[in-house]
Enzyme design. Structure first.
Site, PDB file in Angstrom:
ATOM      1  N   SER A  63       0.886  -1.177   0.112  1.00  0.00           N
ATOM      2  CA  SER A  63       0.000   0.140   0.012  1.00  0.00           C
ATOM      3  C   SER A  63       0.851   0.989   0.154  1.00  0.00           C
ATOM      4  CB  SER A  63      -0.812   0.022   1.249  1.00  0.00           C
ATOM      5  OG  SER A  63      -1.833  -1.104   1.448  1.00  0.00           O
ATOM      6  N   ALA A 157      -4.534  -0.741  -2.562  1.00  0.00           N
ATOM      7  CA  ALA A 157      -3.977  -0.006  -1.353  1.00  0.00           C
ATOM      8  C   ALA A 157      -5.142   0.222  -0.147  1.00  0.00           C
ATOM      9  CB  ALA A 157      -3.284   1.176  -1.998  1.00  0.00           C
ATOM     10  N   LYS A 158      -4.815  -0.013   1.041  1.00  0.00           N
ATOM     11  CA  LYS A 158      -5.390   0.270   2.110  1.00  0.00           C
ATOM     12  C   LYS A 158      -5.098   1.773   2.437  1.00  0.00           C
ATOM     13  CE  LYS A 158      -6.498  -2.033   5.631  1.00  0.00           C
ATOM     14  NZ  LYS A 158      -8.054  -2.083   5.738  1.00  0.00           N
ATOM     15  N   VAL A 159      -5.252   2.898   1.712  1.00  0.00           N
ATOM     16  CA  VAL A 159      -5.190   4.439   2.015  1.00  0.00           C
ATOM     17  C   VAL A 159      -6.272   4.852   2.885  1.00  0.00           C
ATOM     18  CG1 VAL A 159      -5.005   6.497   0.822  1.00  0.00           C
ATOM     19  CG2 VAL A 159      -4.043   4.397  -0.042  1.00  0.00           C
ATOM     20  N   TYR A 163     -11.167   5.700   2.712  1.00  0.00           N
ATOM     21  CA  TYR A 163     -12.213   5.071   3.508  1.00  0.00           C
ATOM     22  C   TYR A 163     -13.387   6.121   3.924  1.00  0.00           C
ATOM     23  CZ  TYR A 163     -10.160   0.600   3.943  1.00  0.00           C
ATOM     24  OH  TYR A 163      -9.697  -0.541   3.722  1.00  0.00           O
TER      25      TYR A 163
END
Length: 306
Positions: A63, A157-159, A163
């Site tokens: 990420s 990607a866990k950006v 969220y």
């Protein structure tokens, strides 16, 4: 409310929980460019163990790479720091949140030479969607918001900023008296929940959306492996909204959600309105694995040690 623990790891050192602070002009706080992971630690007969730690750290670094952030620690250093965070806080089980963010310095969209900062916190946390939801299933609402397109926000990607979309959908669902939201992709197919992957069961097999528009969930991958070991066919194919309505079973997967059955979507009962046999099988095998009760999956666990 978060149940406070003793220490938080920040940039290589442990600080007291109350002293884990950043400046109000920290870049990520304003613009959302940061990456994170959600990891669980489970209690086993031989002590606490972190679930699929190398895979989570690998995804954190991926990420960061996608986001053009250079983490000032190695993967091995991060893994050691995560285990030490659980150990120093004397947790038997809980949730772990590693965070990589752009620190204080230049403002404006271009972060310039702002430092890349890191933190790891851990605290006790039970069932994300409730014990009742784990046992009997939850009610889900299709969101009026759409899952971001792959060329808009790079869905692997866990950006942090991604969220916001999930928050909007979650708030909408809860305000309408549902437990969770479900997002469709830009083509109108079922994508994922606000923080979960989704599976359905039809005619004895499982089906889950392909990876083109969903996060490559680590719990999702674990379910694929469990299903294969149990001789359950899984098809990675598009799922339409009406196909979901007609499913025999459905469940969410994720670090927070674990394996949570879905009993209703948009006021339509799913199957019998309670967890079905395939959901119960996967759920049972998963919890047996994370608690260290099945040697086949022992390699998924990283013991915290003493």
């Amino acid at each position: 409310m978060i149940q406070e623990t003793s220490k938080i790891w920040m940039d290589g050192e442990f600080v007291d929980w109350a002293d884990a602070k950043v400046h109000v002009l920290t870049h990520t706080l304003h613009y959302g460019l940061g990456v994170f992971e959600g990891i669980r630690c489970y209690q086993t007969a031989t002590g606490p163990a972190v679930f699929r730690l190398p895979e989570h750290v690998e995804r954190l670094f991926a990420s960061a790479h996608i986001s053009a952030l250079k983490i000032p620690f190695t993967r091995e250093e991060f893994q050691v720091a995560i285990l030490e965070t659980v150990r120093i806080n004397e947790l038997d089980a809980g949730y772990i949140r590693p965070l990589v963010y752009v620190g204080y310095g230049a403002m404006g969209l271009y972060p310039g030479d702002n430092p890349v900062k890191c933190a790891i916190a851990a605290w006790p946390w039970g069932a994300y969607l409730g014990d009742e939801g784990l046992k009997n299933g939850i009610r889900v609402k299709t969101s009026s918001f759409t899952r971001q397109h792959i060329n808009i926000s790079m869905t692997k990607a866990k950006v942090c900023g991604h969220y916001v979309n999930s928050i909007m959908g979650k708030v909408e669902a809860v305000n309408d008296e549902y437990d969770e939201s479900l997002f469709l992709d830009t083509g109108g197919n079922v994508s994922e929940g606000s923080g979960e992957n989704i599976f359905i069961a039809r005619r004895g097999y499982l089906k889950t959306p392909p990876l083109n528009t969903v996060l490559e969930g680590i719990t999702r991958q674990s379910v694929l492996e469990i299903a294969a070991d149990e001789g359950v066919e899984v098809r990675e194919e598009n799922i339409t909204r009406d196909e979901l309505y007609c499913a025999d079973e459905a469940f969410f997967t994720g670090t927070a959600a674990e394996i949570t059955p879905i009993r209703e979507v948009d006021r339509r009962q799913i199957g019998a309105g309670r967890p079905g046999p395939l959901t119960e099988l996967i759920q049972s095998r998963f919890f047996s694995a994370v608690r260290g009760e099945n040697e086949k999956y022992r390699h998924w666990l990283s013991p915290v040690g003493t």
